[in-house]
Design a protein around this motif. Structure first.
Motif, PDB file in Angstrom:
ATOM      1  N   GLN A 178       0.823  -1.206   0.000  1.00 29.42           N
ATOM      2  CA  GLN A 178       0.000   0.000   0.000  1.00 29.42           C
ATOM      3  C   GLN A 178       0.865   1.267   0.000  1.00 29.42           C
ATOM      4  N   ILE A 179       0.418   2.271  -0.763  1.00 31.80           N
ATOM      5  CA  ILE A 179       1.119   3.557  -0.838  1.00 31.80           C
ATOM      6  C   ILE A 179       0.271   4.610  -0.125  1.00 31.80           C
ATOM      7  N   GLY A 180       0.933   5.429   0.685  1.00 31.90           N
ATOM      8  CA  GLY A 180       0.221   6.450   1.451  1.00 31.90           C
ATOM      9  C   GLY A 180       0.285   7.813   0.787  1.00 31.90           C
ATOM     10  N   TYR A 181      -0.873   8.516   0.791  1.00 29.85           N
ATOM     11  CA  TYR A 181      -0.967   9.873   0.215  1.00 29.85           C
ATOM     12  C   TYR A 181      -1.514  10.828   1.270  1.00 29.85           C
ATOM     13  N   ASP A 182      -1.152  12.088   1.128  1.00 30.60           N
ATOM     14  CA  ASP A 182      -1.709  13.138   1.974  1.00 30.60           C
ATOM     15  C   ASP A 182      -3.080  13.507   1.413  1.00 30.60           C
ATOM     16  N   GLU A 183      -4.160  13.053   2.074  1.00 27.39           N
ATOM     17  CA  GLU A 183      -5.510  13.244   1.531  1.00 27.39           C
ATOM     18  C   GLU A 183      -6.108  14.600   1.876  1.00 27.39           C
ATOM     19  N   HIS A 184      -5.625  15.245   2.919  1.00 23.85           N
ATOM     20  CA  HIS A 184      -6.276  16.456   3.419  1.00 23.85           C
ATOM     21  C   HIS A 184      -5.460  17.733   3.262  1.00 23.85           C
ATOM     22  N   GLY A 185      -4.212  17.622   2.804  1.00 28.81           N
ATOM     23  CA  GLY A 185      -3.405  18.832   2.630  1.00 28.81           C
ATOM     24  C   GLY A 185      -3.192  19.559   3.937  1.00 28.81           C
ATOM     25  N   SER A 186      -2.690  18.849   4.941  1.00 29.09           N
ATOM     26  CA  SER A 186      -2.513  19.436   6.266  1.00 29.09           C
ATOM     27  C   SER A 186      -1.381  20.463   6.265  1.00 29.09           C
ATOM     28  N   ALA A 187      -1.275  21.184   7.390  1.00 27.59           N
ATOM     29  CA  ALA A 187      -0.231  22.211   7.508  1.00 27.59           C
ATOM     30  C   ALA A 187       1.168  21.586   7.470  1.00 27.59           C
ATOM     31  N   ALA A 188       1.250  20.333   7.918  1.00 30.04           N
ATOM     32  CA  ALA A 188       2.515  19.606   7.836  1.00 30.04           C
ATOM     33  C   ALA A 188       2.316  18.506   6.805  1.00 30.04           C
ATOM     34  N   PRO A 189       2.478  18.810   5.510  1.00 35.25           N
ATOM     35  CA  PRO A 189       2.151  17.858   4.450  1.00 35.25           C
ATOM     36  C   PRO A 189       2.930  16.561   4.576  1.00 35.25           C
ATOM     37  N   VAL A 190       2.205  15.457   4.296  1.00 36.62           N
ATOM     38  CA  VAL A 190       2.813  14.128   4.379  1.00 36.62           C
ATOM     39  C   VAL A 190       3.318  13.747   2.996  1.00 36.62           C
ATOM     40  N   PRO A 191       4.596  13.431   2.829  1.00 36.90           N
ATOM     41  CA  PRO A 191       5.110  13.017   1.525  1.00 36.90           C
ATOM     42  C   PRO A 191       4.471  11.695   1.093  1.00 36.90           C
ATOM     43  N   THR A 192       4.382  11.474  -0.206  1.00 35.72           N
ATOM     44  CA  THR A 192       3.926  10.176  -0.714  1.00 35.72           C
ATOM     45  C   THR A 192       4.959   9.131  -0.291  1.00 35.72           C
ATOM     46  N   PHE A 193       4.467   7.988   0.268  1.00 37.65           N
ATOM     47  CA  PHE A 193       5.402   7.018   0.838  1.00 37.65           C
ATOM     48  C   PHE A 193       4.835   5.603   0.707  1.00 37.65           C
ATOM     49  N   GLY A 194       5.663   4.625   1.037  1.00 34.07           N
ATOM     50  CA  GLY A 194       5.240   3.234   0.994  1.00 34.07           C
ATOM     51  C   GLY A 194       6.406   2.316   1.292  1.00 34.07           C
ATOM     52  N   TYR A 195       6.204   1.010   1.037  1.00 35.12           N
ATOM     53  CA  TYR A 195       7.330   0.086   1.204  1.00 35.12           C
ATOM     54  C   TYR A 195       7.268  -0.990   0.132  1.00 35.12           C
ATOM     55  N   PHE A 196       8.460  -1.502  -0.144  1.00 30.03           N
ATOM     56  CA  PHE A 196       8.656  -2.525  -1.167  1.00 30.03           C
ATOM     57  C   PHE A 196       9.398  -3.691  -0.521  1.00 30.03           C
ATOM     58  N   VAL A 197       9.036  -4.925  -0.896  1.00 28.55           N
ATOM     59  CA  VAL A 197       9.721  -6.105  -0.370  1.00 28.55           C
ATOM     60  C   VAL A 197      10.554  -6.711  -1.502  1.00 28.55           C
ATOM     61  N   GLY A 198      11.862  -6.706  -1.296  1.00 31.80           N
ATOM     62  CA  GLY A 198      12.762  -7.230  -2.308  1.00 31.80           C
ATOM     63  C   GLY A 198      14.067  -6.447  -2.345  1.00 31.80           C
ATOM     64  N   PRO A 199      14.991  -6.862  -3.229  1.00 34.90           N
ATOM     65  CA  PRO A 199      16.329  -6.244  -3.280  1.00 34.90           C
ATOM     66  C   PRO A 199      16.353  -4.939  -4.082  1.00 34.90           C
TER      67      PRO A 199
END
Length: 254
Positions: A178-199
Motif C-alpha cells: 500500500q502507498i500512502g498519500y496526503d488526503e487532506h493537505g494538512s499544515a505539515a504535508p505528508v510526503p507520498t510514501f510506501g514500502y517494497f519487499v525485495g532487493p
C-alpha cells in the motif's frame, strides 16, 4: 246392541216373509244414528280443543320447578385496548455536501517495531519520520504490520499522521504494498510514501510523464523491507502516481 247392529236388524226384519217394513221406524233409527255420530264427532273435537287448552295452560302457567332452569353465561367485559404508543421520530441531521472533510487528528501510535526512520524533513521543531507498527486485520492472519508516517517531537514523543497497511494476502510478499498519500493537505504535508519487499536499490515514480526518484532505507527488523518516500519539493504531497518502478543493483526492473 250397537246402533249399526240395530239398523242392520231392522233391515233384516223387512226380509222376513210376512213382516211388514216399518219405513217410519227405519228412517227414525237412521236419523238417530247420524245425529249420534255428529254429536260424537263434535265431542271429540271439543275434547281435543280442551286438551290443547289444558296443555297450553300447563305450558304458560308452569312454575319455576316445572321446567329446567337455563343459566346464561356471565358476560365478560372486554378489556379496553390501550392506545398505540408512537415514538417520536428523531430529527434528521442536515447534510452539507460542500462542507470540508473533518481534519484528521494526530494519534499516539503503538510502540514502533524496529528503529524509527528519520526522513530529514522538518516541520518546525518536529521531525518527519516513518516507522512500522503492529496491526490486526480480521480474517487476515498474515497481515501483521503497517507503515506509519508521523512526527517526532524534541522530547521523543511520536504522533501518527497517516497509517497504511495491506487488507489481504501477506504483508511480506515480494513487490510494492500500500502507498500512502496526503488526503487532506494538512499544515505539515505528508510526503507520498510506501514500502517494497525485495532487493530494491532504486525506486522511481511517474507523474504526468515525468520520473521522480524516491529516497529509501531498509527496515532494521527485516532487510527485505525497503521504506521509500518522495521529497515534497519534487512531488507535491497528495498527487497520485501514474506508475512506480523498483530496480535492483544492476538496474534490472523488479
Amino acid at each position: 246392541m250397537s246402533e249399526s247392529e240395530q239398523l242392520r236388524h231392522a233391515m233384516r226384519v223387512t226380509e222376513r216373509p210376512g213382516v211388514a217394513l216399518d219405513l217410519v221406524a227405519v228412517l227414525r233409527d237412521g236419523r238417530r244414528l247420524r245425529i249420534r255420530r255428529r254429536i260424537a264427532g263434535a265431542g271429540a273435537a271439543t275434547l281435543a280443543a280442551g286438551l290443547a287448552v289444558v296443555v297450553g295452560v300447563l305450558v304458560v302457567g308452569a312454575g319455576p320447578d316445572a321446567l329446567p332452569t337455563v343459566e346464561r353465561p356471565p358476560s365478560i367485559a372486554a378489556a379496553p385496548t390501550p392506545p398505540a404508543v408512537v415514538s417520536p421520530t428523531p430529527p434528521i441531521e442536515p447534510s452539507f455536501p460542500d462542507s470540508p472533510p473533518p481534519t484528521a487528528e494526530r494519534t499516539t501510535p503503538p510502540s514502533p517495531l524496529g528503529k524509527v526512520i528519520d526522513s530529514g524533513i522538518r516541520h518546525g521543531t518536529d521531525q518527519r519520520v516513518f516507522f512500522l507498527v503492529p496491526v490486526s486485520v480480521p480474517g487476515q492472519p498474515r497481515v501483521t504490520v503497517g507503515l506509519a508516517a508521523g512526527r517526532r517531537a524534541t522530547d521523543g514523543t511520536l504522533t501518527t499522521d497517516v497509517l497504511v497497511n495491506d487488507v489481504r494476502g501477506t504483508d511480506r510478499s515480494a513487490g510494492f504494498h500500500q502507498i500512502g498519500y496526503d488526503e487532506h493537505g494538512s499544515a505539515a504535508p505528508v510526503p507520498t510514501f510506501g514500502y517494497f519487499v525485495g532487493p530494491a536499490k532504486r525506486i522511481t515514480g511517474t507523474v504526468d510523464g515525468e520520473q521522480v526518484d524516491a529516497r529509501l532505507t531498509r527496515w532494521s527488523v527485516d532487510q527485505q523491507v525497503v521504506v521509500f518516500w518522495f521529497d515534497p519539493a519534487k512531488l507535491t504531497p497528495g498527487d497520485r502516481l501514474d506508475g512506480i518502478i523498483a530496480r535492483d543493483s544492476r538496474n534490472r526492473r523488479l
